[in-house]
Scaffold this motif. Structure first.
Motif, mmCIF file in Angstrom:
data_model
loop_
_atom_site.group_PDB
_atom_site.id
_atom_site.type_symbol
_atom_site.label_atom_id
_atom_site.label_comp_id
_atom_site.label_asym_id
_atom_site.label_seq_id
_atom_site.Cartn_x
_atom_site.Cartn_y
_atom_site.Cartn_z
ATOM 1 N N ILE A 83 0.872 -1.251 0.143
ATOM 2 C CA ILE A 83 0.490 -0.124 -0.201
ATOM 3 C C ILE A 83 0.704 1.187 0.128
ATOM 4 C CG2 ILE A 83 -2.120 1.435 1.188
ATOM 5 C CD1 ILE A 83 -2.515 -1.366 2.792
ATOM 6 N N ASP A 84 0.779 1.441 -0.710
ATOM 7 C CA ASP A 84 1.644 3.541 -1.532
ATOM 8 C C ASP A 84 1.160 4.651 -0.462
ATOM 9 O OD1 ASP A 84 4.149 1.901 -2.624
ATOM 10 O OD2 ASP A 84 2.238 1.244 -3.758
ATOM 11 N N ILE A 85 -0.570 4.471 -1.229
ATOM 12 C CA ILE A 85 -1.147 5.948 -1.233
ATOM 13 C C ILE A 85 -3.026 5.435 0.040
ATOM 14 C CG2 ILE A 85 -2.096 8.025 -2.260
ATOM 15 C CD1 ILE A 85 -0.539 6.815 -4.720
ATOM 16 N N LEU A 86 -2.840 5.942 1.003
ATOM 17 C CA LEU A 86 -4.045 6.065 1.259
ATOM 18 C C LEU A 86 -4.822 7.304 1.468
ATOM 19 C CD1 LEU A 86 -6.870 5.048 3.268
ATOM 20 C CD2 LEU A 86 -5.596 6.003 5.233
ATOM 21 N N VAL A 87 -6.510 7.132 0.808
ATOM 22 C CA VAL A 87 -7.100 8.508 0.926
ATOM 23 C C VAL A 87 -8.103 8.414 1.203
ATOM 24 C CG1 VAL A 87 -8.918 9.857 -0.502
ATOM 25 C CG2 VAL A 87 -6.247 9.044 -1.604
ATOM 26 N N ASN A 88 -8.184 9.298 2.565
ATOM 27 C CA ASN A 88 -9.691 8.794 3.824
ATOM 28 C C ASN A 88 -10.803 10.263 3.156
ATOM 29 O OD1 ASN A 88 -8.848 7.401 5.717
ATOM 30 N ND2 ASN A 88 -7.233 8.414 6.474
ATOM 31 N N ASN A 89 -11.427 10.216 2.694
ATOM 32 C CA ASN A 89 -12.415 10.669 1.557
ATOM 33 C C ASN A 89 -13.555 10.771 1.888
ATOM 34 O OD1 ASN A 89 -13.887 11.607 -1.306
ATOM 35 N ND2 ASN A 89 -14.598 9.481 -1.482
ATOM 36 N N ALA A 90 -14.482 9.111 2.362
ATOM 37 C CA ALA A 90 -15.379 9.235 2.683
ATOM 38 C C ALA A 90 -16.320 9.818 3.816
ATOM 39 C CB ALA A 90 -15.976 7.400 3.199
ATOM 40 N N GLY A 91 -17.195 10.538 3.760
ATOM 41 C CA GLY A 91 -17.531 11.312 4.536
ATOM 42 C C GLY A 91 -19.571 11.077 4.627
ATOM 43 N N THR A 92 -19.938 12.002 5.407
ATOM 44 C CA THR A 92 -21.253 11.772 5.851
ATOM 45 C C THR A 92 -21.640 13.173 6.492
ATOM 46 O OG1 THR A 92 -23.090 11.088 6.420
ATOM 47 C CG2 THR A 92 -21.227 10.464 8.233
ATOM 48 N N ARG A 93 -22.598 13.375 5.894
ATOM 49 C CA ARG A 93 -23.745 14.971 6.088
ATOM 50 C C ARG A 93 -23.572 15.543 7.393
ATOM 51 N NH1 ARG A 93 -28.382 15.439 6.368
ATOM 52 N NH2 ARG A 93 -29.221 14.303 4.807
ATOM 53 N N GLY A 94 -24.429 14.177 8.229
ATOM 54 C CA GLY A 94 -24.315 14.077 10.009
ATOM 55 C C GLY A 94 -25.822 14.719 9.596
ATOM 56 N N PRO A 95 -27.036 15.529 10.278
ATOM 57 C CA PRO A 95 -27.462 15.790 11.350
ATOM 58 C C PRO A 95 -27.779 17.419 11.189
ATOM 59 C CG PRO A 95 -26.250 16.084 12.856
ATOM 60 C CD PRO A 95 -25.803 14.768 12.145
ATOM 61 N N ILE A 96 -28.741 17.769 10.180
ATOM 62 C CA ILE A 96 -28.528 19.375 9.942
ATOM 63 C C ILE A 96 -29.777 20.447 10.983
ATOM 64 C CG2 ILE A 96 -29.035 21.232 7.932
ATOM 65 C CD1 ILE A 96 -28.045 18.801 5.672
ATOM 66 N N GLY A 97 -29.320 21.083 11.251
ATOM 67 C CA GLY A 97 -29.801 21.410 12.235
ATOM 68 C C GLY A 97 -29.411 22.038 14.006
ATOM 69 N N PRO A 98 -30.273 22.786 14.749
ATOM 70 C CA PRO A 98 -29.785 23.407 15.822
ATOM 71 C C PRO A 98 -29.333 21.910 16.946
ATOM 72 C CG PRO A 98 -32.049 24.577 15.818
ATOM 73 C CD PRO A 98 -31.750 22.858 14.488
ATOM 74 N N ILE A 194 -26.956 19.133 1.919
ATOM 75 C CA ILE A 194 -27.007 20.041 2.513
ATOM 76 C C ILE A 194 -27.450 21.465 2.042
ATOM 77 C CG2 ILE A 194 -24.985 21.765 3.269
ATOM 78 C CD1 ILE A 194 -22.935 19.676 3.582
ATOM 79 N N ARG A 195 -27.320 21.468 0.826
ATOM 80 C CA ARG A 195 -28.540 22.589 0.212
ATOM 81 C C ARG A 195 -29.937 22.677 0.117
ATOM 82 N NH1 ARG A 195 -27.030 23.365 -5.169
ATOM 83 N NH2 ARG A 195 -25.834 20.489 -5.125
ATOM 84 N N GLN A 196 -30.007 21.397 0.043
ATOM 85 C CA GLN A 196 -31.448 20.696 0.452
ATOM 86 C C GLN A 196 -32.288 21.394 1.607
ATOM 87 O OE1 GLN A 196 -31.794 16.898 -0.908
ATOM 88 N NE2 GLN A 196 -32.348 17.553 -2.715
ATOM 89 N N ALA A 197 -31.394 21.262 2.111
ATOM 90 C CA ALA A 197 -32.234 21.812 3.911
ATOM 91 C C ALA A 197 -32.009 23.709 3.887
ATOM 92 C CB ALA A 197 -30.919 21.640 4.940
ATOM 93 N N GLY A 198 -31.676 24.101 2.345
ATOM 94 C CA GLY A 198 -32.249 25.740 2.951
ATOM 95 C C GLY A 198 -31.836 26.218 3.560
#
Ligand SMILES: NC(=O)c1ccc[n+]([C@@H]2O[C@H](COP(=O)([O-])OP(=O)(O)OC[C@H]3O[C@@H](n4cnc5c(N)ncnc54)[C@H](OP(=O)(O)O)[C@@H]3O)[C@@H](O)[C@H]2O)c1
Length: 256
Positions: A83-98, A194-198
């Motif tokens: 293994i030469d390269i690791l790209v930690n790209n995976a992500g999740t936006r999580g909850p949107i709100g106060p 994210i944009r759909q949250a308004g």
């Protein structure tokens, strides 16, 4: 080719930025391991890479599960030998709100997928890189780390930036470079959600920025920043947080 025969694991490689990085790495000669939870998406990227006659392994993995991450590394070593390269790209936006409305489970899940998984994947590949005294780890973060109503995500990504700087210092003597990037505002599923949250939920500045800059950019563009950081041209860069929007960064990529 900038990444000839390099073996690269790309988490979240099934769509969005991860897919763009996988295809860009393949075009630069890398052997690519594409990991995400949804088999159909990673299989599709594998088909795209094979049609370009590139070596690829598609592996369904939940990167927040340590056992699955260990299996990913074992399978990569069995298939490609290193293994030469690791790209930690995976992500999740999580909850949107106060913050008062965020459930503990939502908080923990967001931190786990964005931050803890970056630690787990790095921990799993480091013994291989340390033994050969060579390696590159690129962590995808964001400069959006002060956005109200997106606090779990922003806190997790701020942690990813700090983790990258910490790790870079820790493994410097093993010739392993660790950097974090902000890929800009990209036209991907996560950004659409994210944009759909308004405007009320996430504030006007993001929308204004998108309008000012014309359009959301394709993830293919920041994928070139990841290629640059994974390449020999970036051997002198470690412990940095590079933003795709930065003019100097764009210049560096164009010169690589
Ligand atoms: N889009 C933007 O404008 C923007 C801006 C700044 C930073 N970023 C960051 O850039 C990265 C890529 O974002 P994107 O916009 O391309 O997002 P995306 O389209 O939502 O793709 C996210 C990828 O991560 C994978 N993933 C999520 N949870 C996972 C898990 N537990 N295990 C394995 N894979 C998982 C997803 O696949 P499965 O669901 O199939 O697992 C998918 O392949 C993320 O880290 C994001 O935070 C994005």
């Amino acid at each position: 080719m900038k990444l000839q025969d390099k073996v690269a694991i790309i988490t979240g490689g099934g769509r969005g930025l991860g897919r763009s990085v996988a295809l860009a790495f393949g075009r630069e000669g890398a052997k690519v391991v594409v990991a995400a939870r949804t088999k159909e998406t990673i299989d599709h990227v594998a088909v795209e890479l094979r049609s370009l006659k590139k070596s690829v392994l598609a592996m369904p993995v939940d990167i927040s599960d340590e056992n699955q991450v260990d299996l990913l590394v074992q399978k990569t070593l069995k298939t490609f030998g290193t293994i030469d390269i690791l790209v930690n790209n995976a992500g999740t936006r999580g909850p949107i709100g106060p913050i008062c409305n965020v459930l503990l489970e939502e908080w923990e899940k967001t931190i786990k997928i964005n931050l803890t998984a970056t630690f787990l994947c790095s921990k799993a590949v480091l013994p291989v890189m340390m033994e050969k005294k060579k390696g590159k780890i690129i962590n995808v973060a964001t400069t959006m780390s002060l956005r109200p109503n997106l606090t779990p995500y922003c806190v997790a990504k701020a942690g990813v930036v700090h983790f990258s700087k910490q790790l870079a210092r820790e493994v410097k003597n093993f010739n392993i470079q660790v950097n974090a990037i902000h890929p800009g505002v990209m036209d991907t599923q996560m950004q659409a959600e994210i944009r759909q949250a308004g405007v009320e939920a996430i504030g006007t500045d993001l929308f204004e920025r998108i309008k000012e800059e014309g359009i959301l950019h394709s993830p293919d563009e920041p994928a070139q920043l990841v290629v640059f950081l994974a390449s020999k041209a970036a051997d002198g860069i470690t412990g940095d947080f590079l933003s795709f929007d930065d003019k100097e960064v764009k210049f560096l990529i164009s010169q690589a």
